[in-house]
Design a protein around this motif. Structure first.
Motif, PDB file in Angstrom:
ATOM      1  N   THR A  14       0.760  -0.203  -0.779  1.00 30.29           N
ATOM      2  CA  THR A  14       1.842   0.719  -1.142  1.00 30.29           C
ATOM      3  C   THR A  14       3.070   0.480  -0.265  1.00 30.29           C
ATOM      4  OG1 THR A  14       0.221   2.393  -1.820  1.00 30.29           O
ATOM      5  CG2 THR A  14       2.467   3.152  -1.404  1.00 30.29           C
ATOM      6  N   GLN A  53      -4.166   4.961 -11.981  1.00 31.33           N
ATOM      7  CA  GLN A  53      -2.833   5.041 -11.392  1.00 31.33           C
ATOM      8  C   GLN A  53      -1.797   4.932 -12.510  1.00 31.33           C
ATOM      9  OE1 GLN A  53       0.023   5.893  -9.776  1.00 31.33           O
ATOM     10  NE2 GLN A  53      -1.311   5.628  -8.019  1.00 31.33           N
ATOM     11  N   LEU A  63       6.648   7.999  -5.283  1.00 34.75           N
ATOM     12  CA  LEU A  63       7.584   7.156  -4.529  1.00 34.75           C
ATOM     13  C   LEU A  63       8.647   6.552  -5.427  1.00 34.75           C
ATOM     14  CD1 LEU A  63       5.043   5.409  -2.146  1.00 34.75           C
ATOM     15  CD2 LEU A  63       7.013   6.753  -1.398  1.00 34.75           C
ATOM     16  N   MET A  64       8.239   6.091  -6.599  1.00 36.49           N
ATOM     17  CA  MET A  64       9.202   5.470  -7.506  1.00 36.49           C
ATOM     18  C   MET A  64      10.247   6.475  -7.988  1.00 36.49           C
ATOM     19  SD  MET A  64       8.478   2.313  -7.495  1.00 36.49           S
ATOM     20  CE  MET A  64       7.988   2.609  -5.787  1.00 36.49           C
ATOM     21  N   TYR A  86       1.814   8.731  -0.157  1.00 37.97           N
ATOM     22  CA  TYR A  86       1.495   7.339  -0.509  1.00 37.97           C
ATOM     23  C   TYR A  86       1.207   7.180  -2.008  1.00 37.97           C
ATOM     24  CZ  TYR A  86       1.418   5.264   4.166  1.00 37.97           C
ATOM     25  OH  TYR A  86       1.778   4.756   5.392  1.00 37.97           O
ATOM     26  N   ASP A  87       1.687   8.120  -2.809  1.00 40.95           N
ATOM     27  CA  ASP A  87       1.496   8.052  -4.265  1.00 40.95           C
ATOM     28  C   ASP A  87       2.630   7.221  -4.864  1.00 40.95           C
ATOM     29  OD1 ASP A  87       1.950   8.835  -7.090  1.00 40.95           O
ATOM     30  OD2 ASP A  87       0.230  10.124  -6.743  1.00 40.95           O
ATOM     31  N   ILE A  88       2.279   6.095  -5.462  1.00 40.29           N
ATOM     32  CA  ILE A  88       3.300   5.156  -5.927  1.00 40.29           C
ATOM     33  C   ILE A  88       4.183   5.765  -7.020  1.00 40.29           C
ATOM     34  CG2 ILE A  88       1.880   4.029  -7.687  1.00 40.29           C
ATOM     35  CD1 ILE A  88       4.260   2.234  -5.256  1.00 40.29           C
ATOM     36  N   SER A  89       3.606   6.630  -7.868  1.00 37.02           N
ATOM     37  CA  SER A  89       4.403   7.270  -8.923  1.00 37.02           C
ATOM     38  C   SER A  89       5.461   8.185  -8.320  1.00 37.02           C
ATOM     39  CB  SER A  89       3.495   8.071  -9.865  1.00 37.02           C
ATOM     40  OG  SER A  89       2.567   7.227 -10.504  1.00 37.02           O
ATOM     41  N   LEU A 117       7.041   7.854   2.787  1.00 41.28           N
ATOM     42  CA  LEU A 117       5.634   7.644   2.443  1.00 41.28           C
ATOM     43  C   LEU A 117       4.820   8.913   2.662  1.00 41.28           C
ATOM     44  CD1 LEU A 117       5.230   4.118   4.040  1.00 41.28           C
ATOM     45  CD2 LEU A 117       4.855   4.623   1.613  1.00 41.28           C
ATOM     46  N   LEU A 126      -3.123   2.186  -5.164  1.00 44.36           N
ATOM     47  CA  LEU A 126      -2.953   1.106  -4.191  1.00 44.36           C
ATOM     48  C   LEU A 126      -3.397   1.560  -2.803  1.00 44.36           C
ATOM     49  CD1 LEU A 126       0.623  -0.139  -5.204  1.00 44.36           C
ATOM     50  CD2 LEU A 126      -1.567  -1.139  -5.868  1.00 44.36           C
ATOM     51  N   TYR A 141       4.702  -2.775  -1.339  1.00 48.20           N
ATOM     52  CA  TYR A 141       5.358  -2.646  -2.650  1.00 48.20           C
ATOM     53  C   TYR A 141       6.688  -1.915  -2.505  1.00 48.20           C
ATOM     54  CZ  TYR A 141       5.817  -1.982  -7.689  1.00 48.20           C
ATOM     55  OH  TYR A 141       6.270  -2.027  -8.980  1.00 48.20           O
ATOM     56  N   LEU A 142       6.678  -0.806  -1.757  1.00 45.20           N
ATOM     57  CA  LEU A 142       7.898  -0.023  -1.570  1.00 45.20           C
ATOM     58  C   LEU A 142       8.944  -0.816  -0.791  1.00 45.20           C
ATOM     59  CD1 LEU A 142       9.404   2.664  -1.835  1.00 45.20           C
ATOM     60  CD2 LEU A 142       8.284   3.408   0.289  1.00 45.20           C
TER      61      LEU A 142
END
Length: 337
Positions: free
Chosen positions: A152, A25, A186-187, A181-184, A176, A147, A155-156
């Motif tokens: 996820t 990740q 999303l950020m 649901y990909d944290i990268s 989402l 995650l 965290y978000l």
């Protein structure tokens, strides 16, 4: 080791001599490396004392030599090693030999002024190897795998709250979904939403729909829904829209093949009472993709999924061999299903 616990320790200056970041990740890896840099370096030191090696084209001896050398204009050095394939069962031919005796000696007695980080993006270690046993004994291993859905979401939600923003429930779910649901992803997208909503501090569904782009995969997922529910006019309209955006029929067909293959696999596993968690283990696919496929195929007969998959494979061959017009073939597929 929990990533949040380890981040807190790093911020307090409690830093290990050797770390192993196990997983792929990218966002979590970058976050940990950034925390280490912030804790170890003054700004002017970083350029000289942050060194990264790729074991696909560099020997471990070179990396160890760097780790053992004195920091340049600073008190500490951060050495990062990518693709340490020698911790796995993988056999790789290189122009140089990986001298693991030197690594063994270093892991036994690490240099105090150096923090060594291995980015282990492989599925597992080769537990039979002595070097792996020593690594596990003398390092801090941190899980940086993707995650879970719940992690996820948490965290978000925590990030949005920490930044002083609120978000509608429907907007949160859509964000989402669009980011898989990909944290990268999303950020990146949430930063745009923060800027757009800076005055109101409230993120709405309309803002998410307006600012977060739909990927080609998401558009094709919508297309599949239209096809399988008989909304053929909407499916063909979406196909024409994608062509106007510069997408190619061969690429669209390839993604459809991939998606119907997943549908076929999930439907077959459903028939033998597999749960979603078991499917993730078998198919090695992100849990969120399994969840979407699981929900989508629930009421579709296996025979219909199989027939659609076979037709797409045949269309791919006919298009690539120039036997039929690609637009005509695609439209025929939509109308026939």
């Amino acid at each position: 080791m929990s990533i949040e616990k380890e981040l807190n320790k790093i911020k307090k200056g409690e830093i290990s001599d050797v770390y192993v970041l196990k997983g792929d990740q990218d966002f979590l890896i970058k976050k940990l490396l950034a925390a280490l840099k912030e804790s170890l370096f003054e700004t002017e030191d970083e350029e000289f004392n942050y060194i990264r090696f790729d074991m696909n084209d560099t020997s471990i001896s070179t990396a160890i030599e760097e780790a053992q050398s004195v920091p340049f204009f600073g008190d500490h050095k951060l050495v990062v090693i990518d693709h340490p394939y020698f911790f796995t069962a993988e056999k790789k031919k290189t122009e140089f030999e990986q001298n693991l005796d030197e690594l063994t000696a270093y892991l036994t007695a690490p240099t105090e002024q150096t923090t060594l980080v291995f980015i282990h993006s492989y599925e597992k270690f080769d537990e039979r190897k002595k070097i792996v046993k020593l690594l596990k004994k003398n390092s801090t291993i941190i899980d940086v795998s993707p995650l879970s859905e719940k992690a996820t979401e948490n965290y978000l939600a925590q990030l949005i709250a920490d930044e002083g923003y609120g978000i509608e429930g429907s907007a949160f779910k859509e964000l989402l979904f669009l980011c898989d649901y990909d944290i990268s992803k999303l950020m990146n997208e949430v930063q745009k939403l923060f800027l757009y909503s800076a005055e109101t501090k409230q993120i709405s569904l309309d803002e998410v729909i307006t600012l977060v782009p739909k990927s080609l995969e998401h558009n094709i997922f919508d297309m599949i829904k239209y096809i399988m529910t008989g909304q053929k006019e909407f499916a063909l309209r979406l196909y024409q829209d994608l062509l106007k955006q510069g997408e190619d029929t061969i690429k669209i067909n390839a993604i459809l093949i991939s998606q119907f293959r997943l549908f076929l696999q999930v439907k077959m596993l459903q028939s033998i009472q597999y749960q979603q968690s078991n499917m993730v283990d078998v198919l090695k696919i992100h849990p969120y993709r399994i969840k979407l496929a699981y929900q989508e195929v629930r009421n579709i007969p296996l025979s219909k999924i199989g027939a659609s998959f076979d037709q797409l494979i045949e269309n791919d061959y006919l298009i690539k061999t120039g036997q039929m017009d690609k637009d005509l073939l695609f439209e025929f597929f939509v109308l026939k299903v």
